[in-house]
Design a protein around this motif. Sequence first.
Motif, PDB file in Angstrom:
ATOM      1  N   HIS A 155      24.561  43.722  45.387  1.00  0.00           N
ATOM      2  CA  HIS A 155      25.455  45.082  44.779  1.00  0.00           C
ATOM      3  C   HIS A 155      27.404  44.160  45.053  1.00  0.00           C
ATOM      4  CE1 HIS A 155      22.328  47.599  44.728  1.00  0.00           C
ATOM      5  NE2 HIS A 155      22.560  48.377  44.136  1.00  0.00           N
ATOM      6  N   VAL A 156      27.244  44.061  45.895  1.00  0.00           N
ATOM      7  CA  VAL A 156      29.160  43.108  45.703  1.00  0.00           C
ATOM      8  C   VAL A 156      29.148  42.246  45.918  1.00  0.00           C
ATOM      9  CG1 VAL A 156      30.361  42.507  47.684  1.00  0.00           C
ATOM     10  CG2 VAL A 156      28.908  44.264  48.551  1.00  0.00           C
ATOM     11  N   GLY A 157      28.149  40.839  44.558  1.00  0.00           N
ATOM     12  CA  GLY A 157      28.947  40.215  44.595  1.00  0.00           C
ATOM     13  C   GLY A 157      29.329  40.730  42.744  1.00  0.00           C
ATOM     14  N   ARG A 158      27.913  41.896  42.833  1.00  0.00           N
ATOM     15  CA  ARG A 158      28.251  41.849  40.702  1.00  0.00           C
ATOM     16  C   ARG A 158      29.115  42.679  40.854  1.00  0.00           C
ATOM     17  NH1 ARG A 158      25.831  46.663  38.179  1.00  0.00           N
ATOM     18  NH2 ARG A 158      25.204  47.472  40.568  1.00  0.00           N
ATOM     19  N   GLY A 159      29.746  43.609  41.845  1.00  0.00           N
ATOM     20  CA  GLY A 159      31.189  44.188  41.353  1.00  0.00           C
ATOM     21  C   GLY A 159      32.549  43.021  41.328  1.00  0.00           C
ATOM     22  N   ILE A 160      32.109  42.617  42.563  1.00  0.00           N
ATOM     23  CA  ILE A 160      33.724  41.141  42.323  1.00  0.00           C
ATOM     24  C   ILE A 160      32.881  40.470  40.939  1.00  0.00           C
ATOM     25  CG2 ILE A 160      34.720  38.674  43.179  1.00  0.00           C
ATOM     26  CD1 ILE A 160      32.920  39.757  46.092  1.00  0.00           C
ATOM     27  N   ALA A 161      31.997  40.058  40.342  1.00  0.00           N
ATOM     28  CA  ALA A 161      32.139  39.202  39.312  1.00  0.00           C
ATOM     29  C   ALA A 161      32.954  40.414  37.951  1.00  0.00           C
ATOM     30  CB  ALA A 161      30.541  38.751  39.395  1.00  0.00           C
ATOM     31  N   MET A 162      32.149  40.965  38.028  1.00  0.00           N
ATOM     32  CA  MET A 162      32.441  42.311  36.790  1.00  0.00           C
ATOM     33  C   MET A 162      34.095  41.511  37.193  1.00  0.00           C
ATOM     34  SD  MET A 162      29.453  45.253  37.341  1.00  0.00           S
ATOM     35  CE  MET A 162      30.984  46.444  36.597  1.00  0.00           C
ATOM     36  N   ARG A 163      35.070  42.164  37.847  1.00  0.00           N
ATOM     37  CA  ARG A 163      36.189  42.530  37.660  1.00  0.00           C
ATOM     38  C   ARG A 163      37.183  40.916  37.928  1.00  0.00           C
ATOM     39  NH1 ARG A 163      34.422  46.394  37.268  1.00  0.00           N
ATOM     40  NH2 ARG A 163      34.737  48.606  38.440  1.00  0.00           N
ATOM     41  N   ALA A 164      36.468  40.330  38.104  1.00  0.00           N
ATOM     42  CA  ALA A 164      37.116  38.704  37.721  1.00  0.00           C
ATOM     43  C   ALA A 164      36.627  38.294  36.545  1.00  0.00           C
ATOM     44  CB  ALA A 164      35.845  37.785  38.471  1.00  0.00           C
ATOM     45  N   ARG A 165      36.010  38.500  35.900  1.00  0.00           N
ATOM     46  CA  ARG A 165      36.051  38.687  34.380  1.00  0.00           C
ATOM     47  C   ARG A 165      36.679  39.469  34.013  1.00  0.00           C
ATOM     48  NH1 ARG A 165      29.775  38.837  31.504  1.00  0.00           N
ATOM     49  NH2 ARG A 165      29.540  40.738  32.685  1.00  0.00           N
TER      50      ARG A 165
ATOM     51  N   THR B 268      26.228  31.865  41.872  1.00  0.00           N
ATOM     52  CA  THR B 268      25.251  31.169  42.873  1.00  0.00           C
ATOM     53  C   THR B 268      24.085  31.692  43.938  1.00  0.00           C
ATOM     54  OG1 THR B 268      26.534  31.011  44.888  1.00  0.00           O
ATOM     55  CG2 THR B 268      27.460  29.163  43.498  1.00  0.00           C
ATOM     56  N   GLU B 269      22.916  31.598  43.529  1.00  0.00           N
ATOM     57  CA  GLU B 269      22.234  32.161  44.631  1.00  0.00           C
ATOM     58  C   GLU B 269      21.123  31.628  45.008  1.00  0.00           C
ATOM     59  OE1 GLU B 269      20.720  35.208  45.414  1.00  0.00           O
ATOM     60  OE2 GLU B 269      22.572  37.019  44.689  1.00  0.00           O
ATOM     61  N   VAL B 270      20.146  32.434  45.927  1.00  0.00           N
ATOM     62  CA  VAL B 270      19.008  31.771  46.161  1.00  0.00           C
ATOM     63  C   VAL B 270      17.812  33.098  45.383  1.00  0.00           C
ATOM     64  CG1 VAL B 270      20.002  30.850  48.336  1.00  0.00           C
ATOM     65  CG2 VAL B 270      18.996  33.360  48.079  1.00  0.00           C
ATOM     66  N   ASP B 271      17.987  34.401  45.393  1.00  0.00           N
ATOM     67  CA  ASP B 271      16.994  34.590  44.362  1.00  0.00           C
ATOM     68  C   ASP B 271      16.968  34.651  43.605  1.00  0.00           C
ATOM     69  OD1 ASP B 271      15.768  37.122  43.683  1.00  0.00           O
ATOM     70  OD2 ASP B 271      16.043  38.123  45.593  1.00  0.00           O
ATOM     71  N   PRO B 272      15.688  34.236  42.699  1.00  0.00           N
ATOM     72  CA  PRO B 272      15.383  34.121  41.275  1.00  0.00           C
ATOM     73  C   PRO B 272      15.327  35.282  40.703  1.00  0.00           C
ATOM     74  CG  PRO B 272      13.605  34.300  42.773  1.00  0.00           C
ATOM     75  CD  PRO B 272      14.230  34.258  43.481  1.00  0.00           C
ATOM     76  N   ILE B 273      15.816  35.842  41.392  1.00  0.00           N
ATOM     77  CA  ILE B 273      15.070  37.619  40.565  1.00  0.00           C
ATOM     78  C   ILE B 273      17.474  38.264  40.044  1.00  0.00           C
ATOM     79  CG2 ILE B 273      15.134  40.635  40.024  1.00  0.00           C
ATOM     80  CD1 ILE B 273      12.447  39.475  41.669  1.00  0.00           C
ATOM     81  N   ARG B 274      17.251  37.504  41.436  1.00  0.00           N
ATOM     82  CA  ARG B 274      19.282  38.168  41.279  1.00  0.00           C
ATOM     83  C   ARG B 274      19.940  37.414  40.431  1.00  0.00           C
ATOM     84  NH1 ARG B 274      20.740  40.070  47.228  1.00  0.00           N
ATOM     85  NH2 ARG B 274      20.053  42.257  46.825  1.00  0.00           N
ATOM     86  N   ALA B 275      19.675  36.235  40.311  1.00  0.00           N
ATOM     87  CA  ALA B 275      19.746  34.764  38.969  1.00  0.00           C
ATOM     88  C   ALA B 275      19.529  35.664  37.729  1.00  0.00           C
ATOM     89  CB  ALA B 275      19.409  33.372  39.542  1.00  0.00           C
ATOM     90  N   LEU B 276      18.147  35.617  37.838  1.00  0.00           N
ATOM     91  CA  LEU B 276      17.961  35.997  36.506  1.00  0.00           C
ATOM     92  C   LEU B 276      19.115  36.899  35.748  1.00  0.00           C
ATOM     93  CD1 LEU B 276      16.543  34.482  34.271  1.00  0.00           C
ATOM     94  CD2 LEU B 276      14.736  36.432  34.782  1.00  0.00           C
ATOM     95  N   LYS B 277      19.429  38.066  36.413  1.00  0.00           N
ATOM     96  CA  LYS B 277      20.153  39.424  36.199  1.00  0.00           C
ATOM     97  C   LYS B 277      21.516  38.536  35.738  1.00  0.00           C
ATOM     98  CE  LYS B 277      18.162  43.018  39.236  1.00  0.00           C
ATOM     99  NZ  LYS B 277      18.814  43.985  40.398  1.00  0.00           N
ATOM    100  N   ALA B 278      22.068  37.677  36.780  1.00  0.00           N
ATOM    101  CA  ALA B 278      23.700  37.374  36.257  1.00  0.00           C
ATOM    102  C   ALA B 278      23.500  36.454  35.338  1.00  0.00           C
ATOM    103  CB  ALA B 278      23.722  36.248  38.046  1.00  0.00           C
ATOM    104  N   VAL B 279      22.069  35.825  34.167  1.00  0.00           N
ATOM    105  CA  VAL B 279      22.228  35.368  33.873  1.00  0.00           C
ATOM    106  C   VAL B 279      21.949  36.121  32.446  1.00  0.00           C
ATOM    107  CG1 VAL B 279      20.507  33.953  32.190  1.00  0.00           C
ATOM    108  CG2 VAL B 279      21.041  32.711  34.326  1.00  0.00           C
ATOM    109  N   MET B 280      21.464  37.329  32.697  1.00  0.00           N
ATOM    110  CA  MET B 280      21.762  38.165  31.518  1.00  0.00           C
ATOM    111  C   MET B 280      22.605  38.960  31.289  1.00  0.00           C
ATOM    112  SD  MET B 280      18.539  38.152  30.150  1.00  0.00           S
ATOM    113  CE  MET B 280      16.329  37.081  30.569  1.00  0.00           C
ATOM    114  N   ASP B 281      24.005  39.387  32.682  1.00  0.00           N
ATOM    115  CA  ASP B 281      24.597  39.689  32.545  1.00  0.00           C
ATOM    116  C   ASP B 281      25.514  38.895  31.497  1.00  0.00           C
ATOM    117  OD1 ASP B 281      24.062  42.500  33.400  1.00  0.00           O
ATOM    118  OD2 ASP B 281      23.987  42.285  34.954  1.00  0.00           O
TER     119      ASP B 281
END
Length: 409
Positions: A212-222, A231-244
Amino acid sequence: MSYKIRDISFAERGERSVKWAEMHMPVLMRIRREFSADKPLKGIKIAACMHVTKETAVLMETLQEGGAEIWLSASNPLSTQDDVAAYLVRKGIHVFAWRGETEDEYYSAIKTVLSGHRDITMDDGGDLTVMAARIGINAIGGTEETTTGVIRIKALEREGILRYPVIAVNNAETKWEFDNVHGTGQSALDGILRATNVLIAGKTVVVAGFGHVGRGIAMRARGLGARVVITEVDPIRALKAVMDGFSVMKMIEAAKIGDIFITATGNKDVITEEHIMEMKDGAILANAGHFDVEVSVRDLEKIATSKTDLRENLTEYTLPNGKRVYLIAKGRLVNLVAAEGHPSEVMDMSFADQALAVRYLLSRKLDPGVHELPREIDARVAYLKLESMGISIDSLSDEQKKYLESWMI
């Protein structure tokens, strides 16, 4: 009154800050009116370890209006707003917090607020609850504000040393879907801008962790025009980031292209010597996780050939290869050390959850362990927030409720 703060003469300035926060925290102020009338916390002693900010002050006064006696320490050595600490002391709250505490002073303050009988613990990061477990305190209950803290307290539970029930306030949707995403998203970038005044647009911002924190930061930076790498170690979260729509890669590869690095994982050694030595000249390092272990300050100190404090909260490290990297806020929480923490509007919900969680703990006997905030409390906070914004929503009819509970079409 027993307390230890920077300077009591700062109280008047602190009062002005707190009044500003109150204007932007209508849900918590409504709960304060309820607490003032009903006194649900009468005679209760609370030990709290939280960032001493103007928003926290609004919560502390709400608990006080409910009848509680409060002992408050900081949950970070550098996050205390000294004027707010002074104001709270003037209001009769026992505060042991000042900006710039040493490590020994920090833990001594936590021990002080735990000394004597305490009915409720209120924590932000787990340090208070961990110390309470170590010294054998058996409270009525406690609350925990952060993801990091919940992880630590669940570890206490697994090891059988958590002696009382703790409500994971962090897990309430009105906390982590707003505080973690929108609060940290805005305030982390705010801290970076205050410390550096660099232009975000056109830069490559590397965000470590897509919770949740990383997603919020990424959205604001973009939103500010950055190219964002996750960067991620969790494949599901990494996939979410790609799809976003974000780029995803290993940190060792991101290290070569990033201009600004922001850690948001809750783990240690996310950025180490290996990564730092690959970075561009002028790379900026910031941490949005609770503890100062995500960016390895130890590695920076070890490999740097020189170190210079350039601005408040900005330190230049010269590396053996001649490149320079810049660490914000000594690797501590960038949004609270280099800025003012989350906006009042988002803390309105998080701290409403906290206040109602304390009342809930006192209303029934829960078994020792980690508990979720009841859904009805979470939903009530959301309704009150919508109401304060002048927004109405539909409600289900009896027929619709019946339909949703049936297997029939």
